[in-house]
Write a protein that holds these residues in place. Structure first.
Motif, PDB file in Angstrom:
ATOM      1  N   SER A 159       0.866  -1.171   0.000  1.00 30.11           N
ATOM      2  CA  SER A 159       0.000   0.000   0.000  1.00 30.11           C
ATOM      3  C   SER A 159       0.906   1.225   0.000  1.00 30.11           C
ATOM      4  CB  SER A 159      -0.907  -0.004   1.234  1.00 30.11           C
ATOM      5  OG  SER A 159      -1.705   1.141   1.235  1.00 30.11           O
ATOM      6  N   ASP A 160       1.090   1.830  -1.169  1.00 33.00           N
ATOM      7  CA  ASP A 160       2.079   2.897  -1.354  1.00 33.00           C
ATOM      8  C   ASP A 160       3.480   2.417  -0.981  1.00 33.00           C
ATOM      9  OD1 ASP A 160       0.251   4.802  -2.282  1.00 33.00           O
ATOM     10  OD2 ASP A 160      -0.316   5.327  -0.225  1.00 33.00           O
ATOM     11  N   TYR A 179      -0.943  -8.016  -3.676  1.00 25.45           N
ATOM     12  CA  TYR A 179      -1.967  -6.961  -3.640  1.00 25.45           C
ATOM     13  C   TYR A 179      -1.269  -5.606  -3.593  1.00 25.45           C
ATOM     14  CZ  TYR A 179      -4.842 -10.890  -2.077  1.00 25.45           C
ATOM     15  OH  TYR A 179      -5.475 -12.104  -1.969  1.00 25.45           O
ATOM     16  N   ASP A 181      -2.004  -1.288  -3.921  1.00 22.74           N
ATOM     17  CA  ASP A 181      -2.917  -0.174  -4.089  1.00 22.74           C
ATOM     18  C   ASP A 181      -2.212   1.129  -3.770  1.00 22.74           C
ATOM     19  OD1 ASP A 181      -2.821  -0.108  -1.334  1.00 22.74           O
ATOM     20  OD2 ASP A 181      -4.912  -0.604  -1.036  1.00 22.74           O
TER      21      ASP A 181
END
Length: 181
Positions: A159-160, A179, A181
């Motif tokens: 995540s970032d 995953y 995002d």
């Protein structure tokens, strides 16, 4: 002051740590590490089967394996988290000497917490990350030849965050879930 849960050191011998307990470490003024193994001239191996949670105002490290002239290895089957309120955090940090290997085998959960954080940091020699569990957060390796393999059933959450394998001959194989995002 610095705070440690387990700190094993040797100048001229191997260091091996096996932890089955849960470890919680916090330092409101400086650095903290949950499990740290250091050998200047020989190998370090850490086996973690418990949960490790580290909170620090400065550098927060969950599991640290260091050798200036040897190989290092970490096998994790617990949950490891490191968070810093004002510095850097590394859930798992491995540093081997140039030309030596740093090997992480994860069957549990490794989570980068708050602050300037990394789930996994490998510096010095060649890095190997074998993930069968969960890794949440960025991964950074140094200029050695590095190999990352996310096995079937393994999950990496970004995540970032990034996976930065540095210079050298590098290889990343994903057979699990990634995953981003």
């Amino acid at each position: 002051d610095r705070a440690f849960g387990v700190d094993a050191r040797s100048n001229y011998g191997d260091v091996e740590i096996a932890s089955y307990a849960d470890i919680n470490v916090s330092s409101s003024n400086y650095n903290a590490a949950g499990i740290r193994g250091l050998s200047e001239y020989y190998d370090v191996n850490i086996f973690n089967y418990g949960d490790v949670d580290v909170q620090a105002a400065g550098l927060a490290q969950g599991i640290v394996a260091l050798s200036y002239y040897g190989n290092v290895g970490v096998r994790n089957e617990g949950d490891v988290t490191a968070s810093s309120s004002g510095g850097y955090s590394q859930a798992v940090a491995l540093r081997s000497g140039a030309g030596y290997d740093a090997v992480l085998r994860n069957f549990g959960s490794i989570t980068a917490g708050s602050g300037n954080s990394l789930a996994v940091s490998i510096t010095g020699g060649n890095g190997v990350i074998s993930n069968y569990g969960d890794i949440s957060g960025g991964m950074l390796t140094d200029a050695g030849d590095d190999y990352v393999r996310n096995y079937e059933g393994g999950r990496i959450f970004l995540s970032d965050d990034t996976i930065d394998l540095g210079g050298g001959y590098n290889y990343c194989l994903n057979e699990g879930r990634l995953y981003a995002d």
